[in-house]
Design a protein around this motif. Structure first.
Motif, PDB file in Angstrom:
ATOM      1  N   LEU A  53       0.821  -1.211   0.000  1.00 50.03           N
ATOM      2  CA  LEU A  53       0.000   0.000   0.000  1.00 50.03           C
ATOM      3  C   LEU A  53       0.850   1.255   0.000  1.00 50.03           C
ATOM      4  O   LEU A  53       0.563   2.229  -0.713  1.00 50.03           O
ATOM      5  CB  LEU A  53      -0.918  -0.009   1.221  1.00 50.03           C
ATOM      6  CG  LEU A  53      -1.696   1.278   1.492  1.00 50.03           C
ATOM      7  CD1 LEU A  53      -2.830   1.427   0.491  1.00 50.03           C
ATOM      8  CD2 LEU A  53      -2.225   1.320   2.913  1.00 50.03           C
ATOM      9  N   SER A  56       1.969   3.295  -3.060  1.00 46.08           N
ATOM     10  CA  SER A  56       1.046   4.092  -3.867  1.00 46.08           C
ATOM     11  C   SER A  56       0.350   5.189  -3.077  1.00 46.08           C
ATOM     12  O   SER A  56      -0.053   6.204  -3.654  1.00 46.08           O
ATOM     13  CB  SER A  56      -0.018   3.181  -4.501  1.00 46.08           C
ATOM     14  OG  SER A  56      -0.733   2.476  -3.501  1.00 46.08           O
ATOM     15  N   VAL A  57       0.194   5.020  -1.757  1.00 46.71           N
ATOM     16  CA  VAL A  57      -0.561   5.992  -0.980  1.00 46.71           C
ATOM     17  C   VAL A  57      -0.169   5.880   0.489  1.00 46.71           C
ATOM     18  O   VAL A  57       0.282   4.832   0.960  1.00 46.71           O
ATOM     19  CB  VAL A  57      -2.082   5.747  -1.154  1.00 46.71           C
ATOM     20  CG1 VAL A  57      -2.509   4.446  -0.507  1.00 46.71           C
ATOM     21  CG2 VAL A  57      -2.913   6.903  -0.620  1.00 46.71           C
ATOM     22  N   GLN A 253       2.849  11.559  -3.754  1.00 46.80           N
ATOM     23  CA  GLN A 253       1.497  11.249  -3.287  1.00 46.80           C
ATOM     24  C   GLN A 253       0.804  12.510  -2.782  1.00 46.80           C
ATOM     25  O   GLN A 253       0.003  12.480  -1.858  1.00 46.80           O
ATOM     26  CB  GLN A 253       1.551  10.190  -2.178  1.00 46.80           C
ATOM     27  CG  GLN A 253       2.230   8.902  -2.602  1.00 46.80           C
ATOM     28  CD  GLN A 253       2.423   7.923  -1.451  1.00 46.80           C
ATOM     29  OE1 GLN A 253       2.041   8.180  -0.312  1.00 46.80           O
ATOM     30  NE2 GLN A 253       3.019   6.778  -1.743  1.00 46.80           N
ATOM     31  N   GLN A 256      -2.971  13.417  -1.697  1.00 44.67           N
ATOM     32  CA  GLN A 256      -3.582  13.137  -0.405  1.00 44.67           C
ATOM     33  C   GLN A 256      -3.896  14.404   0.376  1.00 44.67           C
ATOM     34  O   GLN A 256      -4.761  14.389   1.253  1.00 44.67           O
ATOM     35  CB  GLN A 256      -2.652  12.247   0.437  1.00 44.67           C
ATOM     36  CG  GLN A 256      -2.551  10.822  -0.078  1.00 44.67           C
ATOM     37  CD  GLN A 256      -1.718   9.989   0.868  1.00 44.67           C
ATOM     38  OE1 GLN A 256      -0.533   9.766   0.638  1.00 44.67           O
ATOM     39  NE2 GLN A 256      -2.326   9.529   1.941  1.00 44.67           N
ATOM     40  N   SER A 456     -15.615   5.888  -4.548  1.00 46.48           N
ATOM     41  CA  SER A 456     -15.143   4.610  -4.008  1.00 46.48           C
ATOM     42  C   SER A 456     -14.700   4.726  -2.552  1.00 46.48           C
ATOM     43  O   SER A 456     -14.783   3.745  -1.810  1.00 46.48           O
ATOM     44  CB  SER A 456     -13.990   4.073  -4.860  1.00 46.48           C
ATOM     45  OG  SER A 456     -12.891   4.966  -4.857  1.00 46.48           O
ATOM     46  N   ALA A 481      -9.594  -4.219  -1.165  1.00 48.22           N
ATOM     47  CA  ALA A 481      -8.559  -3.261  -0.802  1.00 48.22           C
ATOM     48  C   ALA A 481      -7.248  -3.922  -0.371  1.00 48.22           C
ATOM     49  O   ALA A 481      -6.175  -3.547  -0.865  1.00 48.22           O
ATOM     50  CB  ALA A 481      -9.078  -2.322   0.282  1.00 48.22           C
ATOM     51  N   SER A 484      -5.481  -5.470  -3.460  1.00 47.27           N
ATOM     52  CA  SER A 484      -5.132  -4.538  -4.538  1.00 47.27           C
ATOM     53  C   SER A 484      -4.048  -3.544  -4.150  1.00 47.27           C
ATOM     54  O   SER A 484      -3.533  -2.820  -5.013  1.00 47.27           O
ATOM     55  CB  SER A 484      -6.381  -3.769  -4.974  1.00 47.27           C
ATOM     56  OG  SER A 484      -6.875  -2.964  -3.923  1.00 47.27           O
ATOM     57  N   THR A 486      -4.523  -0.896  -2.277  1.00 51.90           N
ATOM     58  CA  THR A 486      -5.151   0.428  -2.243  1.00 51.90           C
ATOM     59  C   THR A 486      -5.899   0.590  -0.925  1.00 51.90           C
ATOM     60  O   THR A 486      -6.075  -0.371  -0.170  1.00 51.90           O
ATOM     61  CB  THR A 486      -6.131   0.598  -3.410  1.00 51.90           C
ATOM     62  OG1 THR A 486      -7.179  -0.383  -3.289  1.00 51.90           O
ATOM     63  CG2 THR A 486      -5.433   0.414  -4.753  1.00 51.90           C
ATOM     64  N   LEU A 487      -6.356   1.809  -0.673  1.00 50.19           N
ATOM     65  CA  LEU A 487      -7.102   2.058   0.565  1.00 50.19           C
ATOM     66  C   LEU A 487      -8.522   1.514   0.496  1.00 50.19           C
ATOM     67  O   LEU A 487      -9.049   1.001   1.487  1.00 50.19           O
ATOM     68  CB  LEU A 487      -7.145   3.557   0.857  1.00 50.19           C
ATOM     69  CG  LEU A 487      -5.864   4.199   1.383  1.00 50.19           C
ATOM     70  CD1 LEU A 487      -6.059   5.700   1.562  1.00 50.19           C
ATOM     71  CD2 LEU A 487      -5.448   3.571   2.709  1.00 50.19           C
ATOM     72  N   TYR A 488      -9.157   1.623  -0.684  1.00 52.16           N
ATOM     73  CA  TYR A 488     -10.586   1.312  -0.762  1.00 52.16           C
ATOM     74  C   TYR A 488     -10.931   0.265  -1.815  1.00 52.16           C
ATOM     75  O   TYR A 488     -12.099   0.036  -2.100  1.00 52.16           O
ATOM     76  CB  TYR A 488     -11.377   2.600  -1.051  1.00 52.16           C
ATOM     77  CG  TYR A 488     -11.061   3.698  -0.082  1.00 52.16           C
ATOM     78  CD1 TYR A 488     -11.398   3.582   1.269  1.00 52.16           C
ATOM     79  CD2 TYR A 488     -10.379   4.845  -0.488  1.00 52.16           C
ATOM     80  CE1 TYR A 488     -11.089   4.581   2.175  1.00 52.16           C
ATOM     81  CE2 TYR A 488     -10.075   5.852   0.418  1.00 52.16           C
ATOM     82  CZ  TYR A 488     -10.429   5.712   1.734  1.00 52.16           C
ATOM     83  OH  TYR A 488     -10.118   6.689   2.637  1.00 52.16           O
ATOM     84  N   ARG A 490      -9.941  -1.802  -5.720  1.00 54.62           N
ATOM     85  CA  ARG A 490      -9.885  -1.443  -7.146  1.00 54.62           C
ATOM     86  C   ARG A 490     -11.235  -1.777  -7.780  1.00 54.62           C
ATOM     87  O   ARG A 490     -11.739  -2.891  -7.645  1.00 54.62           O
ATOM     88  CB  ARG A 490      -8.760  -2.201  -7.841  1.00 54.62           C
ATOM     89  CG  ARG A 490      -8.623  -1.842  -9.326  1.00 54.62           C
ATOM     90  CD  ARG A 490      -7.391  -2.462  -9.941  1.00 54.62           C
ATOM     91  NE  ARG A 490      -6.168  -1.827  -9.442  1.00 54.62           N
ATOM     92  CZ  ARG A 490      -5.282  -2.418  -8.649  1.00 54.62           C
ATOM     93  NH1 ARG A 490      -5.470  -3.660  -8.261  1.00 54.62           N
ATOM     94  NH2 ARG A 490      -4.206  -1.778  -8.231  1.00 54.62           N
TER      95      ARG A 490
END
Length: 561
Positions: A53, A56-57, A253, A256, A456, A481, A484, A486-488, A490
């Motif tokens: 994670l 990417s973020v 990033q 954010q 999303s 999440a 993937s 990601t936070l939430y 894909r």
């Protein structure tokens, strides 16, 4: 810090207990808000998933998530989520007290620590499942270590290089050499400890690096010798090298913090009230005490190279917020939680101002006692009565009486701010309450019902409280999440989403309020399809509105003839 005197131990321990008690009050308020929910769901992932994670973020919070991972692995829940922040806030109150006791005296430390503990802003972030209370503790600890390192630097100056002039000879050199080595070792250890704590703190949140500016100003105001500057520069340089990779990653990033806006005209006043007190009953006396502490703000210390409360507290209070606010006029980065750690300077200055009041009152009392003694002496009256000691007031020693009066005044400030503290325990005071959204979904949705999150990130309620959405179908989700990275999660592409929605007669939409306004135009194609299809092919049938979230049932339009 090694406590050598019972007074210092009490001065440190009492604020710790008070802060812990205030923070523990209402810590299980019955719901996480969006930022806490991110901590909760990310920290419960596996370590490889967290690492994936961060590429990417949320790299800026990476260390915090890693620290929270074992905490939530033991017992995932709201209290466990907030407990590290509570412990950090209590530690900060004790560190502020220790700093005041070191720079002035134990009662100054006691007052400063208690003032920190009863400040509503400190109590607020003691109950936040985010990194800001830990950052404040790290900054307070590094400031205390700075004071210790400066002392060790002064004590270690020339310890081993001095021979026995005047008859010491070779024997004096042999005797002093171990002492010099020990002093140099203490100096190196002190600066390494300082640099290490600052490094960990800036990795918890990179804006904490502004404390280095405050510490540099402290050294300048105290007129530190070149040797101290050299050692501090080495430690600060090491911190910047540690921070550099994180700064490079987080700069990529920047979206954010795209929600931040340039600070307005009321920013400084709001921050001032947050640091001191929101009511005039507290704000007025607080500012008066700070003004007393700064009556001669640039008066040199008693000896060159000595630290004082103003030289330490004033830069800490002013410089990090000021720098971030000025930068944010052109590149919005400011939020009050990012400079929570600067709060520690306000109670230290107020406590120093209160100490000046006590010393002034004592000097006035001594002068009055001397005058009365001279008058009694000139009249032949005895002046050796037991109550003639100027350090006594009706049998109570002045230092202890003054300490108790200060504690009583802080207690009154706490009582006057109880309504503010009580309101802060209400979940409605946060931007949203995801537990309420999940509970509403559990009451209204049935197993198999399709759900669409708009956008999303509205999926955070289902990620934080999945029980309310158990059995429902997330129509747009392609990959969860955690998998993937990601936070939430894909989501599927726009064409596939159209196909999935085409076969539905009804769909539940969990939306952010702004997403249902006509002015919102998302950049992602999938989000645009959600808006288009729901708006053109469905009509709302039922709705549940809660601050920060909207739960709405849509049914397909009847075919037109």
């Amino acid at each position: 810090m090694v406590v050598k005197r019972p007074q210092v131990a009490v001065a440190v321990l009492v604020p710790v207990l008070v802060m812990f008690g205030i923070g523990l009050w209402g810590i299980d308020r019955g719901g996480m808000w969006r930022d806490e929910a991110v901590t909760f769901q990310v920290a419960r992932r596996s370590l490889p998933q967290i690492w994936q994670l961060l590429h990417s973020v949320d790299a800026v919070h990476g260390l915090y998530y890693l620290l929270m991972h074992p905490v939530l692995a033991v017992h995932p829940g709201e209290v466990a989520l907030r407990l590290p922040s509570l412990c950090a806030a209590a530690a900060t109150a004790g560190l502020v007290a220790a700093l005041g006791a070191r720079l002035a005296r134990p009662r100054v430390g006691l007052w400063a620590g208690l003032l920190y503990a009863v400040t509503p802003m400190a109590g607020h972030f003691a109950q936040e499942g985010r990194s800001y209370a830990l950052v404040a503790a790290g900054v307070a600890a590094s400031t205390l270590l700075l004071a210790r390192a400066v002392t060790a630097d002064a004590d270690g100056d020339g310890g081993g290089g001095q021979g026995g002039s005047g008859g010491g000879g070779r024997g004096g050199d042999q005797e002093d050499a171990p002492v010099g080595r020990l002093a140099r070792h203490a100096r190196v250890v002190g600066w390494c400890a300082y640099g290490g704590v600052v490094a960990v703190t800036v990795l918890l949140h990179e804006f904490a690096v502004l404390v280095l500016i405050a510490h540099a100003a402290t050294l300048a105001l105290a007129r530190m010798p070149r040797r101290v500057w050299r050692d501090w520069a080495c430690a600060a340089g090491a911190v910047l090298l540690v921070l550099l990779p994180l700064a490079l990653i987080s700069s990529g990033q920047a979206e954010q913090v795209a929600w931040l806006r340039p600070p307005g005209g009321g920013t400084v006043e709001r921050l001032l009230r947050s640091f001191t007190g929101p009511t005039m009953l507290v704000l007025g006396p607080y500012l008066l005490l700070i003004a007393l502490a700064l009556r001669h703000p640039f008066t040199p210390p008693a000896r060159r190279g000595e630290l004082s409360v103003p030289t330490v507290a004033l830069p800490l209070l002013l410089l990090p917020p000021a720098v971030l606010i000025v930068v944010s006029r052109h590149w919005p980065l400011y939020d009050d939680r990012y400079v929570l750690y600067a709060l520690a300077g306000a109670p230290l200055l107020a406590a120093a101002g209160a100490e000046r009041l006590v010393l002034a009152a004592r000097r006035a009392g001594l002068a009055r006692c001397e005058t009365e003694g001279l008058m009694r002496g000139s009249g032949g009256a005895p002046d050796s009565a037991p109550d003639s000691d100027p350090a006594l007031v009706r049998g109570v020693r002045v230092p202890y009486a003054a300490t108790l009066v200060g504690v009583l005044a802080i207690t009154l400030a706490f009582v006057s701010q109880l309504p503010v503290l009580r309101e802060d325990r209400d979940p409605a005071r946060r931007p949203d309450n995801l537990a309420v959204v999940s509970a509403a979904a559990a009451q209204r949705m049935s197993p198999g019902d399709p759900v669409l999150f708009l956008p999303s990130l509205g999926r955070r309620s289902a990620l934080a409280y999945p029980k309310g959405f158990q059995g429902t179908r997330d129509i747009a989700l392609e990959e969860p999440a955690p998998v993937s990275g990601t936070l939430y999660g894909r989501e599927t592409g726009p064409d596939e989403l159209r196909r999935r929605l085409a076969g539905l007669d009804r769909v539940w939409v969990v939306a952010e309020p702004y997403a249902l306004k006509s002015a919102w135009f998302p950049s992602e194609p999938t989000e645009r399809v959600k808006l288009t299809v729901v708006g053109e092919e469905f009509v709302p049938r039922a709705e549940f509105v809660r601050k920060g979230s909207i739960l709405r049932l849509y049914v397909r339009r009847a075919p037109t003839m």
